[in-house]
Write an enzyme that holds these catalytic residues in place. Structure first.
Site, PDB file in Angstrom:
ATOM      1  CG  ASP A   1      -2.103  -0.956   1.043  1.00  0.00           C
ATOM      2  OD1 ASP A   1      -2.263  -1.518  -0.060  1.00  0.00           O
ATOM      3  OD2 ASP A   1      -2.864  -1.136   2.004  1.00  0.00           O
ATOM      4  N   GLY A   2       2.027   1.219   0.627  1.00  0.00           N
ATOM      5  CA  GLY A   2       2.902   2.389   0.635  1.00  0.00           C
ATOM      6  C   GLY A   2       3.361   2.765  -0.762  1.00  0.00           C
TER       7      GLY A   2
ATOM      8  CG  LEU B   1      -8.498  -0.111  12.021  1.00  0.00           C
ATOM      9  CD1 LEU B   1      -9.984   0.077  12.288  1.00  0.00           C
ATOM     10  CD2 LEU B   1      -8.282  -1.151  10.925  1.00  0.00           C
ATOM     11  CB  SER B   2      -3.487   1.400  14.639  1.00  0.00           C
ATOM     12  OG  SER B   2      -2.935   2.649  14.287  1.00  0.00           O
TER      13      SER B   2
END
Length: 291
Positions: A73-74, A192-193
C-alpha cells in the site's frame, strides 16, 4: 462503459528484494496481451530493466491509459499521489503485507489482469485530501494525501495541544500525542490503530481521530468532507505533520495546518466481483459468516 487499454505503465517497489523478475514477468504478460508497456523511470533504473521504454510520472500521465503498481500500500500511496491529477486508472498487485489498496495477489495476477486489460473490471474512485501549513499568514508547505494528514508530537517531547476548527466553527482544544485527519481510504490505516471507525470509500466524510488523548472523552468524530479542517499548534515542542509520506518537522506555536477535499480523485480498477467487504474480511480476518 468499460474500455480496453492500449498503453500500460508499470511501477514497482524497486527497493524490494527479488522485485526484478516479478516486474519482468508482469511486463511480458502485458505485452503478450497485445498492449504497449513502459516502466516508471526510477523503477527501471533501480532494477536494471532495460527492455522497455521508461517514463517520468508526468510522461506516464500523458501517454499511458493504465498503470499497474506492484508492491504494498505504501508504494501505491506514493504513486497515486503523483499521478492523481492525470486521472490514470490504477491496478494494485500486492507484494506487501496487508494490501487494502493493492488487492490482487502476486500469485494470481494473470487470471486477475487478463480480464481487466480486456475491459472487464470494477471501477471505483477514492477521495483525496490536500492541505497546507501556514506560518505568519504564508504557506510554507503543501501536500496531497490519499490516506491521512497526521499532526504528531515531537519525538522527545510530551503531548501536543491543538486548537481544532471545522469550517467557521471551533471544535475543541485537543491535548494528545497527535491528531489524524483521515479519508475513508485512510480509515483502515493509522486511524484504525488509533481507535477510529472504518468508513466505506463511498462515504463523503473524513475522520478526526485523536492519538492517545489526554482527555478520555475526546473521541473520534466523522466529519462532512465539504469544509476545511484547521489545526493550530498551541503547545508542544518539535511537532510535525505528515501528508501520507510527505513530512514537515519542527512546527512552531501558532503554525496552522489546513486540510480540505482535493479536486483530484484516485481511480482504482478491480477484478469483476470485487467487494470492499470481502477485502475487510480477508485483511482483518473477519472469518465469521459466508466468505
Amino acid at each position: 462503459m468499460a474500455k480496453r487499454f492500449r498503453h500500460v505503465a508499470i511501477v514497482g517497489k524497486h527497493q524490494a528484494r527479488g522485485i526484478r523478475p516479478v516486474l519482468e514477468e508482469i511486463a511480458e504478460f502485458v505485452t503478450g496481451q497485445g498492449l504497449d508497456v513502459s516502466l516508471e523511470r526510477e523503477t527501471a533504473e533501480s532494477t536494471g530493466i532495460s527492455a522497455y521504454d521508461t517514463l517520468s510520472h508526468d510522461e506516464m500521465g500523458g501517454a499511458c491509459d493504465l498503470a499497474i503498481v506492484v508492491g504494498g500500500d505504501g508504494t501505491m500511496l506514493g504513486f497515486a499521489r503523483e499521478i492523481a491529477r492525470h486521472g490514470t486508472p490504477l491496478v494494485g498487485i500486492n507484494q506487501g503485507r496487508l494490501g487494502f489498496i493493492t488487492d490482487i495477489s502476486i500469485e494470481r495476477f494473470r487470471e486477475a489482469l487478463a480480464p481487466i486489460l480486456a475491459g472487464d473490471y470494477e471501477m471505483e474512485h477514492r477521495a483525496m485530501l490536500e492541505g497546507a501549513v501556514w506560518r505568519d499568514e504564508r504557506v510554507i508547505f503543501e501536500g496531497l494525501a490519499l490516506n491521512d494528514v497526521v499532526v504528531s508530537r515531537g519525538a522527545t517531547a510530551g503531548m501536543v495541544e491543538l486548537k481544532v476548527d471545522v469550517g467557521d466553527e471551533f471544535v475543541a482544544n485537543l491535548r494528545a500525542d497527535g491528531v489524524i485527519v483521515a479519508s475513508p481510504t485512510g480509515s483502515t490505516a493509522y486511524a484504525l490503530s488509533a481507535g477510529g471507525p472504518i468508513l466505506h470509500p463511498s462515504i463523503a466524510g473524513w475522520l478526526l481521530v485523536p492519538i492517545a488523548s489526554h482527555t478520555l472523552s475526546n473521541r473520534p468524530i466523522v466529519l462532512p468532507d465539504l469544509g476545511e479542517v484547521r489545526m493550530e499548534i498551541v503547545a508542544g515542542r518539535d511537532a510535525s505533520v505528515n501528508f501520507d509520506m510527505q513530512s514537515l518537522a519542527s512546527l512552531l506555536h501558532g503554525d496552522r495546518i489546513t486540510v480540505r477535499r482535493s479536486a483530484h480523485k484516485v481511480c482504482f480498477l478491480h477484478p469483476t466481483g470485487w467487494s470492499y467487504y470481502a477485502t475487510l474480511r480477508r485483511k482483518l480476518r473477519w472469518y465469521e459468516g459466508v466468505s
